[in-house]
Design an enzyme around this catalytic site. Structure first.
Site, PDB file in Angstrom:
ATOM      1  N   LYS A  27       0.813  -1.218   0.000  1.00 39.67           N
ATOM      2  CA  LYS A  27       0.000   0.000   0.000  1.00 39.67           C
ATOM      3  C   LYS A  27       0.855   1.282   0.000  1.00 39.67           C
ATOM      4  O   LYS A  27       2.067   1.241   0.250  1.00 39.67           O
ATOM      5  CB  LYS A  27      -0.923  -0.020   1.219  1.00 39.67           C
ATOM      6  CG  LYS A  27      -1.987  -1.128   1.170  1.00 39.67           C
ATOM      7  CD  LYS A  27      -2.978  -0.955   2.312  1.00 39.67           C
ATOM      8  CE  LYS A  27      -4.059  -2.002   2.277  1.00 39.67           C
ATOM      9  NZ  LYS A  27      -5.073  -1.787   3.345  1.00 39.67           N
ATOM     10  N   TYR A  67     -12.540  -1.704  -3.753  1.00 36.02           N
ATOM     11  CA  TYR A  67     -13.002  -1.800  -2.360  1.00 36.02           C
ATOM     12  C   TYR A  67     -14.519  -1.647  -2.248  1.00 36.02           C
ATOM     13  O   TYR A  67     -15.028  -1.304  -1.181  1.00 36.02           O
ATOM     14  CB  TYR A  67     -12.293  -0.748  -1.502  1.00 36.02           C
ATOM     15  CG  TYR A  67     -10.908  -1.172  -1.037  1.00 36.02           C
ATOM     16  CD1 TYR A  67     -10.728  -2.295  -0.228  1.00 36.02           C
ATOM     17  CD2 TYR A  67      -9.775  -0.448  -1.388  1.00 36.02           C
ATOM     18  CE1 TYR A  67      -9.464  -2.683   0.211  1.00 36.02           C
ATOM     19  CE2 TYR A  67      -8.507  -0.829  -0.949  1.00 36.02           C
ATOM     20  CZ  TYR A  67      -8.370  -1.948  -0.155  1.00 36.02           C
ATOM     21  OH  TYR A  67      -7.119  -2.346   0.294  1.00 36.02           O
ATOM     22  N   ASN A 130      -2.052   0.412   6.731  1.00 37.96           N
ATOM     23  CA  ASN A 130      -1.573  -0.856   7.279  1.00 37.96           C
ATOM     24  C   ASN A 130      -0.697  -1.655   6.308  1.00 37.96           C
ATOM     25  O   ASN A 130      -0.607  -2.878   6.396  1.00 37.96           O
ATOM     26  CB  ASN A 130      -2.740  -1.683   7.833  1.00 37.96           C
ATOM     27  CG  ASN A 130      -3.718  -2.115   6.767  1.00 37.96           C
ATOM     28  OD1 ASN A 130      -3.620  -1.678   5.624  1.00 37.96           O
ATOM     29  ND2 ASN A 130      -4.644  -2.983   7.131  1.00 37.96           N
ATOM     30  N   HIS A 133      -2.416  -5.354   1.708  1.00 36.78           N
ATOM     31  CA  HIS A 133      -3.734  -5.999   1.588  1.00 36.78           C
ATOM     32  C   HIS A 133      -3.495  -7.408   1.087  1.00 36.78           C
ATOM     33  O   HIS A 133      -2.601  -7.629   0.271  1.00 36.78           O
ATOM     34  CB  HIS A 133      -4.617  -5.249   0.581  1.00 36.78           C
ATOM     35  CG  HIS A 133      -5.799  -6.055   0.132  1.00 36.78           C
ATOM     36  ND1 HIS A 133      -6.959  -6.150   0.865  1.00 36.78           N
ATOM     37  CD2 HIS A 133      -5.974  -6.866  -0.948  1.00 36.78           C
ATOM     38  CE1 HIS A 133      -7.805  -6.965   0.254  1.00 36.78           C
ATOM     39  NE2 HIS A 133      -7.231  -7.406  -0.861  1.00 36.78           N
ATOM     40  N   GLU A 144      -9.802 -10.706  -7.341  1.00 35.45           N
ATOM     41  CA  GLU A 144      -8.831  -9.622  -7.187  1.00 35.45           C
ATOM     42  C   GLU A 144      -7.669  -9.776  -8.174  1.00 35.45           C
ATOM     43  O   GLU A 144      -7.179  -8.780  -8.723  1.00 35.45           O
ATOM     44  CB  GLU A 144      -8.343  -9.568  -5.746  1.00 35.45           C
ATOM     45  CG  GLU A 144      -9.454  -9.124  -4.798  1.00 35.45           C
ATOM     46  CD  GLU A 144      -9.075  -9.158  -3.323  1.00 35.45           C
ATOM     47  OE1 GLU A 144      -9.887  -8.685  -2.519  1.00 35.45           O
ATOM     48  OE2 GLU A 144      -7.977  -9.644  -2.978  1.00 35.45           O
TER      49      GLU A 144
HETATM   50  P1  CMP Z   1      -7.535  -4.268   3.703  1.00 36.97           P
HETATM   51  O1  CMP Z   1      -7.089  -5.648   3.982  1.00 36.97           O
HETATM   52  O2  CMP Z   1      -6.949  -3.567   2.545  1.00 36.97           O
HETATM   53  O3  CMP Z   1      -9.126  -4.270   3.528  1.00 36.97           O
HETATM   54  C1  CMP Z   1      -9.923  -3.146   3.788  1.00 36.97           C
HETATM   55  C2  CMP Z   1      -9.163  -2.062   4.462  1.00 36.97           C
HETATM   56  O4  CMP Z   1      -9.945  -1.110   5.129  1.00 36.97           O
HETATM   57  C3  CMP Z   1      -8.307  -2.646   5.553  1.00 36.97           C
HETATM   58  O5  CMP Z   1      -7.255  -3.394   5.008  1.00 36.97           O
HETATM   59  C4  CMP Z   1      -7.911  -1.423   6.339  1.00 36.97           C
HETATM   60  O6  CMP Z   1      -6.757  -0.801   5.825  1.00 36.97           O
HETATM   61  C5  CMP Z   1      -9.103  -0.531   6.100  1.00 36.97           C
HETATM   62  N1  CMP Z   1      -9.833  -0.357   7.351  1.00 36.97           N
HETATM   63  C6  CMP Z   1     -10.459  -1.301   8.034  1.00 36.97           C
HETATM   64  N2  CMP Z   1     -11.009  -0.769   9.150  1.00 36.97           N
HETATM   65  C7  CMP Z   1     -10.699   0.542   9.147  1.00 36.97           C
HETATM   66  C8  CMP Z   1     -10.979   1.610  10.003  1.00 36.97           C
HETATM   67  N3  CMP Z   1     -11.683   1.429  11.125  1.00 36.97           N
HETATM   68  N4  CMP Z   1     -10.507   2.838   9.679  1.00 36.97           N
HETATM   69  C9  CMP Z   1      -9.814   3.019   8.535  1.00 36.97           C
HETATM   70  N5  CMP Z   1      -9.509   2.011   7.662  1.00 36.97           N
HETATM   71  C10 CMP Z   1      -9.957   0.800   7.975  1.00 36.97           C
END
Ligand code: CMP
Length: 156
Positions: A27, A67, A130, A133, A144
Site C-alpha cells: 500500500k 473496495y 496498514n 492488503h 482480485e
Molecule cells: P484491507 O485488507 O486492505 O481491507 C480493507 C481495508 O480497510 C483494511 O485493510 C484497512 O486498511 C481498512 N480499514 C479497516 N477498518 C478501518 C478503520 N476502522 N478505519 C480506517 N480504515 C480501515
C-alpha cells in the site's frame, strides 16, 4: 494454449499439497517509505513465490471499484483517498495454502493486534495505513487477481 499452464491453482489437486494463488497489495504508506523490498522479503521468507508484480497508481474510480464491498463503511472515503495517494505494488503470490500463509505473514488488520514479526506489526502505521492488503478467500483471490492481471502476466 502454447506455454500456458492448464490447471487452476486455486482448485483442489489430489496429487499434491494445495498450491494456491493469492492477491497482494503493497500500500501507499509502504511504497512511500521505500519498504517494498523489505515486504517482498517477508513473503519470500515464508515460501511464497511472486508470480506477477507491477507498480501502479490507482485512479479514484479504480480504488472505489476494488473496495466496493466496503462502500457503506464509515472509513470507505478515507480508504479510497489513501489508496490513490501514492503508487502501490500489486502482486500475485503462489505457494502451499498461499491465502492463509499470506494472511499469517501480514498479521492482523490493526497493527496494534498484529503478532510480532508480521508485516503489519513491523511496518504498519495504523489500521488504515496498514502497509499491505491480502485476499481473504479463494473466490476473492480469483476476483482480485483478475481485476489487475491478465493470464499472460502470471508466470509461475
Ligand atoms: P484491507 O485488507 O486492505 O481491507 C480493507 C481495508 O480497510 C483494511 O485493510 C484497512 O486498511 C481498512 N480499514 C479497516 N477498518 C478501518 C478503520 N476502522 N478505519 C480506517 N480504515 C480501515
Amino acid at each position: 494454449m502454447l506455454g500456458q499452464r492448464q490447471f487452476n491453482p486455486n482448485s483442489e489437486r489430489p496429487d499434491k499439497m494445495a498450491i494456491q494463488r493469492t492477491f497482494s497489495i503493497i500500500k501507499p504508506d509502504a511504497t512511500k517509505r521505500n519498504l517494498t523490498g523489505a515486504i517482498v522479503a517477508k513473503f519470500e521468507e515464508a515460501g511464497l513465490r511472486i508470480v506477477a508484480s507491477k507498480r501502479i497508481q490507482l485512479t479514484l474510480a479504480q480504488a472505489q471499484q476494488f473496495y466496493g464491498v466496503h462502500k457503506d463503511r464509515p472509513f470507505f472515503g478515507e480508504l479510497c483517498e489513501f489508496m490513490v495517494s501514492e503508487p502501490i505494488v500489486v502482486q500475485v503470490l503462489e505457494g502451499e495454502d498461499a491465502i492463509a500463509k499470506n494472511r499469517e505473514v501480514m498479521g492482523a488488520t490493526n497493527p496494534a493486534d498484529a503478532a510480532p514479526g508480521t508485516i503489519r506489526k513491523e511496518f504498519a502505521l495504523s489500521i488504515g495505513e496498514n502497509s499491505v492488503h491480502g485476499s481473504d478467500a479463494p473466490e476473492t483471490a480469483a476476483e482480485e487477481i483478475a481485476f489487475f492481471f491478465s493470464g499472460l502476466e502470471l508466470v509461475g
